[in-house]
Design a protein around this motif. Structure first.
Motif, PDB file in Angstrom:
ATOM      1  N   THR A 288       0.826  -1.202   0.000  1.00 43.74           N
ATOM      2  CA  THR A 288       0.000   0.000   0.000  1.00 43.74           C
ATOM      3  C   THR A 288       0.866   1.259   0.000  1.00 43.74           C
ATOM      4  O   THR A 288       0.560   2.240  -0.684  1.00 43.74           O
ATOM      5  N   VAL A 289       1.959   1.238   0.761  1.00 43.36           N
ATOM      6  CA  VAL A 289       2.883   2.382   0.776  1.00 43.36           C
ATOM      7  C   VAL A 289       3.734   2.399  -0.478  1.00 43.36           C
ATOM      8  O   VAL A 289       3.895   3.444  -1.125  1.00 43.36           O
ATOM      9  N   LYS A 290       4.291   1.250  -0.845  1.00 41.61           N
ATOM     10  CA  LYS A 290       5.207   1.173  -1.981  1.00 41.61           C
ATOM     11  C   LYS A 290       4.571   1.681  -3.281  1.00 41.61           C
ATOM     12  O   LYS A 290       5.232   2.332  -4.095  1.00 41.61           O
ATOM     13  N   GLN A 291       3.269   1.429  -3.482  1.00 41.36           N
ATOM     14  CA  GLN A 291       2.648   1.811  -4.740  1.00 41.36           C
ATOM     15  C   GLN A 291       2.583   3.328  -4.919  1.00 41.36           C
ATOM     16  O   GLN A 291       2.433   3.817  -6.044  1.00 41.36           O
ATOM     17  N   PHE A 292       2.737   4.080  -3.814  1.00 43.13           N
ATOM     18  CA  PHE A 292       2.740   5.530  -3.918  1.00 43.13           C
ATOM     19  C   PHE A 292       4.155   6.115  -3.819  1.00 43.13           C
ATOM     20  O   PHE A 292       4.326   7.329  -3.747  1.00 43.13           O
ATOM     21  N   LEU A 293       5.154   5.239  -3.804  1.00 45.64           N
ATOM     22  CA  LEU A 293       6.544   5.681  -3.898  1.00 45.64           C
ATOM     23  C   LEU A 293       7.011   5.559  -5.350  1.00 45.64           C
ATOM     24  O   LEU A 293       7.200   6.552  -6.032  1.00 45.64           O
ATOM     25  N   THR A 294       7.171   4.329  -5.842  1.00 42.09           N
ATOM     26  CA  THR A 294       7.579   4.144  -7.241  1.00 42.09           C
ATOM     27  C   THR A 294       6.531   3.420  -8.074  1.00 42.09           C
ATOM     28  O   THR A 294       6.659   3.377  -9.292  1.00 42.09           O
ATOM     29  N   TYR A 295       5.550   2.832  -7.458  1.00 43.76           N
ATOM     30  CA  TYR A 295       4.579   1.930  -8.064  1.00 43.76           C
ATOM     31  C   TYR A 295       5.286   0.702  -8.616  1.00 43.76           C
ATOM     32  O   TYR A 295       5.125  -0.398  -8.130  1.00 43.76           O
ATOM     33  N   SER A 296       6.102   0.864  -9.656  1.00 46.46           N
ATOM     34  CA  SER A 296       6.880  -0.253 -10.187  1.00 46.46           C
ATOM     35  C   SER A 296       8.105   0.304 -10.888  1.00 46.46           C
ATOM     36  O   SER A 296       8.197   1.506 -11.139  1.00 46.46           O
ATOM     37  N   SER A 297       9.047  -0.570 -11.217  1.00 44.81           N
ATOM     38  CA  SER A 297      10.254  -0.107 -11.893  1.00 44.81           C
ATOM     39  C   SER A 297      10.978  -1.282 -12.521  1.00 44.81           C
ATOM     40  O   SER A 297      10.765  -2.435 -12.147  1.00 44.81           O
ATOM     41  N   GLY A 298      11.838  -0.966 -13.495  1.00 43.14           N
ATOM     42  CA  GLY A 298      12.787  -1.936 -14.039  1.00 43.14           C
ATOM     43  C   GLY A 298      12.161  -3.159 -14.673  1.00 43.14           C
ATOM     44  O   GLY A 298      12.637  -4.277 -14.453  1.00 43.14           O
ATOM     45  N   THR A 299      11.131  -2.993 -15.496  1.00 43.09           N
ATOM     46  CA  THR A 299      10.417  -4.149 -16.042  1.00 43.09           C
ATOM     47  C   THR A 299      11.350  -5.168 -16.717  1.00 43.09           C
ATOM     48  O   THR A 299      11.310  -6.363 -16.370  1.00 43.09           O
ATOM     49  N   PRO A 300      12.213  -4.771 -17.662  1.00 40.32           N
ATOM     50  CA  PRO A 300      13.076  -5.783 -18.286  1.00 40.32           C
ATOM     51  C   PRO A 300      14.113  -6.355 -17.320  1.00 40.32           C
ATOM     52  O   PRO A 300      14.521  -7.517 -17.453  1.00 40.32           O
ATOM     53  N   PHE A 301      14.525  -5.573 -16.357  1.00 39.21           N
ATOM     54  CA  PHE A 301      15.488  -6.065 -15.374  1.00 39.21           C
ATOM     55  C   PHE A 301      14.851  -7.106 -14.455  1.00 39.21           C
ATOM     56  O   PHE A 301      15.507  -8.045 -14.009  1.00 39.21           O
ATOM     57  N   GLN A 302      13.570  -6.925 -14.140  1.00 44.15           N
ATOM     58  CA  GLN A 302      12.895  -7.909 -13.308  1.00 44.15           C
ATOM     59  C   GLN A 302      12.905  -9.283 -13.977  1.00 44.15           C
ATOM     60  O   GLN A 302      13.191 -10.302 -13.333  1.00 44.15           O
ATOM     61  N   SER A 303      12.611  -9.308 -15.269  1.00 44.28           N
ATOM     62  CA  SER A 303      12.622 -10.578 -15.988  1.00 44.28           C
ATOM     63  C   SER A 303      14.013 -11.203 -15.981  1.00 44.28           C
ATOM     64  O   SER A 303      14.158 -12.429 -15.849  1.00 44.28           O
ATOM     65  N   ALA A 304      15.033 -10.361 -16.111  1.00 45.42           N
ATOM     66  CA  ALA A 304      16.406 -10.871 -16.136  1.00 45.42           C
ATOM     67  C   ALA A 304      16.820 -11.433 -14.781  1.00 45.42           C
ATOM     68  O   ALA A 304      17.503 -12.469 -14.714  1.00 45.42           O
ATOM     69  N   ILE A 305      16.420 -10.788 -13.711  1.00 50.67           N
ATOM     70  CA  ILE A 305      16.786 -11.288 -12.388  1.00 50.67           C
ATOM     71  C   ILE A 305      16.075 -12.596 -12.082  1.00 50.67           C
ATOM     72  O   ILE A 305      16.608 -13.458 -11.363  1.00 50.67           O
ATOM     73  N   ALA A 306      14.894 -12.798 -12.657  1.00 48.42           N
ATOM     74  CA  ALA A 306      14.234 -14.097 -12.520  1.00 48.42           C
ATOM     75  C   ALA A 306      15.110 -15.200 -13.100  1.00 48.42           C
ATOM     76  O   ALA A 306      15.208 -16.298 -12.531  1.00 48.42           O
ATOM     77  N   VAL A 307      15.783 -14.902 -14.205  1.00 48.06           N
ATOM     78  CA  VAL A 307      16.728 -15.859 -14.785  1.00 48.06           C
ATOM     79  C   VAL A 307      17.890 -16.085 -13.821  1.00 48.06           C
ATOM     80  O   VAL A 307      18.320 -17.217 -13.575  1.00 48.06           O
ATOM     81  N   GLY A 308      18.411 -15.006 -13.246  1.00 47.71           N
ATOM     82  CA  GLY A 308      19.541 -15.110 -12.336  1.00 47.71           C
ATOM     83  C   GLY A 308      19.244 -15.952 -11.113  1.00 47.71           C
ATOM     84  O   GLY A 308      20.086 -16.742 -10.664  1.00 47.71           O
ATOM     85  N   LEU A 309      18.051 -15.822 -10.569  1.00 45.74           N
ATOM     86  CA  LEU A 309      17.705 -16.586  -9.370  1.00 45.74           C
ATOM     87  C   LEU A 309      17.640 -18.085  -9.645  1.00 45.74           C
ATOM     88  O   LEU A 309      17.677 -18.891  -8.713  1.00 45.74           O
ATOM     89  N   GLY A 310      17.551 -18.448 -10.920  1.00 46.27           N
ATOM     90  CA  GLY A 310      17.541 -19.854 -11.273  1.00 46.27           C
ATOM     91  C   GLY A 310      18.898 -20.423 -11.626  1.00 46.27           C
ATOM     92  O   GLY A 310      18.999 -21.597 -12.013  1.00 46.27           O
ATOM     93  N   LEU A 311      19.964 -19.628 -11.473  1.00 44.10           N
ATOM     94  CA  LEU A 311      21.301 -20.134 -11.774  1.00 44.10           C
ATOM     95  C   LEU A 311      21.661 -21.293 -10.839  1.00 44.10           C
ATOM     96  O   LEU A 311      21.171 -21.366  -9.712  1.00 44.10           O
TER      97      LEU A 311
END
Length: 421
Positions: A288-311
């Motif tokens: 509830t607080v976070k959505q009024f700070l940045t809402y979201s960020s780094g869309t392509p980076f989020q997908s890439a980190i999902a790959v990294g967590l599976g290393l």
């Protein structure tokens, strides 16, 4: 926390700012005071990181002050980000994070710790761990509350606590192992303790908290009805000791928010992809607080980190082994310089005592070191309130998340210190 521009000759090294900006202070003044950036006269200084970086640049010194790597992380993660950009993943991500990353975070927690957060309701992606910390504290604390951290503490903790108008209480971490005295820890709690903010593995000391300390924190948090916020961004950077998430201990899960990020594990600090997990009702409050700070960020980076967590596991053990070797290179130079060296059990920071050189003021030495031997470091007192600053007065922190050749050169330069003093 972002660096702030100087408003005068005063700097963040001035410990006289204390822990409060006064009852009539604005939120920015409370934030600046909490991070030791505001003098009693109201003069705004720069962060210690900005001051040391400026000194390093002006003298040509090797900057072992600010803790960021000087080389990129895995190529496959970069390639995944490039592919995501090319595929059009360039607009807002869902506010709680792209599904693939939330699922990867949940799988990571199960794989390494046997935890099973629900990726839909118990995981939240944030703009780095710094936003996760800020959103969590702002969700749960208000004026009159107390937030307990361990001291020394990362500067953004004090800034957000101050911004929220809460009282920042500290429990000291004591050399040589930088663990708390349990009796002192217990005395730091009160009926006003709303949040216990834990950093494990710990920056700036490099301590990794054992189960006995973590269990005491859980017991006391339960006794006083406090929420535990556990900043675990260095979770995979430990040397010979396992990382134990506090939420895995009996009685902890229902009151714990666990925070981590991609920056430290994968060496992509500029992407600012962090996350938190915990009980659904606590995560919903933070969202509830976070959505009024940045809402979201780094869309392509989020997908890439999902790959990294599976290393594979070899990646995770490899980064720790590589950092251990780098730690040992720098430690050798620091010992040759005449410092008392505290070998860290985790993170990529190593602390030294300047007292064996006859120097009791690490702040003064930090300002002189770039000119003396061409290496920059951070004085530990800036991570403390006044009493803690006196206790850590002779301590310096060096970062070893740099290329091996850079660390070898820094070690050679440091070895000349005794002759140059």
């Amino acid at each position: 926390m972002s660096d702030m521009a100087s408003a005068g000759s005063n700097s963040s090294l001035d410990m006289s700012a204390g822990t409060t900006a006064g009852t009539n202070a604005t939120p920015w003044q409370r934030a600046a005071t909490g991070a030791n950036l505001l003098s009693p006269e109201g003069t705004l200084g720069v962060t210690i990181f900005e001051e040391m970086t400026t000194l390093a640049l002006s003298t040509g010194a090797i900057n072992l002050g600010q803790g960021f790597p000087d080389e990129d992380g895995p190529a496959e993660i970069k390639a995944a980000a490039q592919s995501a950009i090319a595929a059009g993943a360039n607009q807002y991500a869902p506010g709680k994070g792209v599904p693939a990353l939330r699922e990867a975070i949940a799988s990571h927690q199960q794989r390494f710790y046997g935890l099973n957060p629900d990726p839909d309701t118990e995981v939240l992606v944030t703009t780095g761990a710094t936003e996760a910390i800020a959103a969590t504290l702002l969700a749960f604390i208000q004026p009159g509350d107390e937030v307990l951290t361990f001291e020394p503490f990362y500067d953004s903790y004090g800034a957000i606590i101050g911004m929220a108008g809460a009282k920042h209480v500290t429990a000291p971490l004591l050399a040589p192992d930088f663990l708390p005295d349990l009796a002192m820890l217990e005395s730091s709690f009160s009926t006003r303790t709303r949040v216990v903010l834990l950093n494990n593995p710990h920056n700036p000391t490099g301590a990794v908290f054992p189960e006995s300390v973590l269990s005491m924190i859980v017991e006391l948090a339960a006794k006083y009805g406090a929420i535990i916020v556990s900043d675990e961004v260095y979770e995979h950077l430990t040397f010979g000791v396992p990382h134990l998430p506090i939420t895995s201990l009996p009685g902890a899960a229902e009151r714990t928010i666990t925070i981590s990020s991609a920056g430290k594990t994968f060496s992509f600090t500029g992407w600012k992809i962090g996350w938190l997990s915990g009980p659904a009702h606590l995560v919903a409050a933070v969202r509830t607080v976070k959505q009024f700070l940045t809402y979201s960020s780094g869309t392509p980076f989020q997908s890439a980190i999902a790959v990294g967590l599976g290393l594979p596991d070899e990646f995770y053990t490899g980064i720790a082994d590589q950092l251990r070797r780098k730690r040992d290179i720098l430690a050798q130079g620091l010992r040759a310089a005449g410092f008392g060296v505290y070998n860290p059990s985790g993170t990529y920071f190593i602390n030294v005592d300047t007292a064996p050189l006859g120097i009791r003021d690490s702040v003064d030495l930090a300002r002189r070191l770039p000119g003396l031997v061409g290496v920059a470091a951070i004085p530990v007192p800036v991570f403390c309130h006044p009493e803690g600053a006196e206790r850590t007065r002779s301590l310096l922190r060096f970062a070893f998340c740099k290329k091996t050749g850079v660390l070898q050169e820094a070690a050679e330069r440091l070895a000349t210190l005794k002759d140059r003093l």
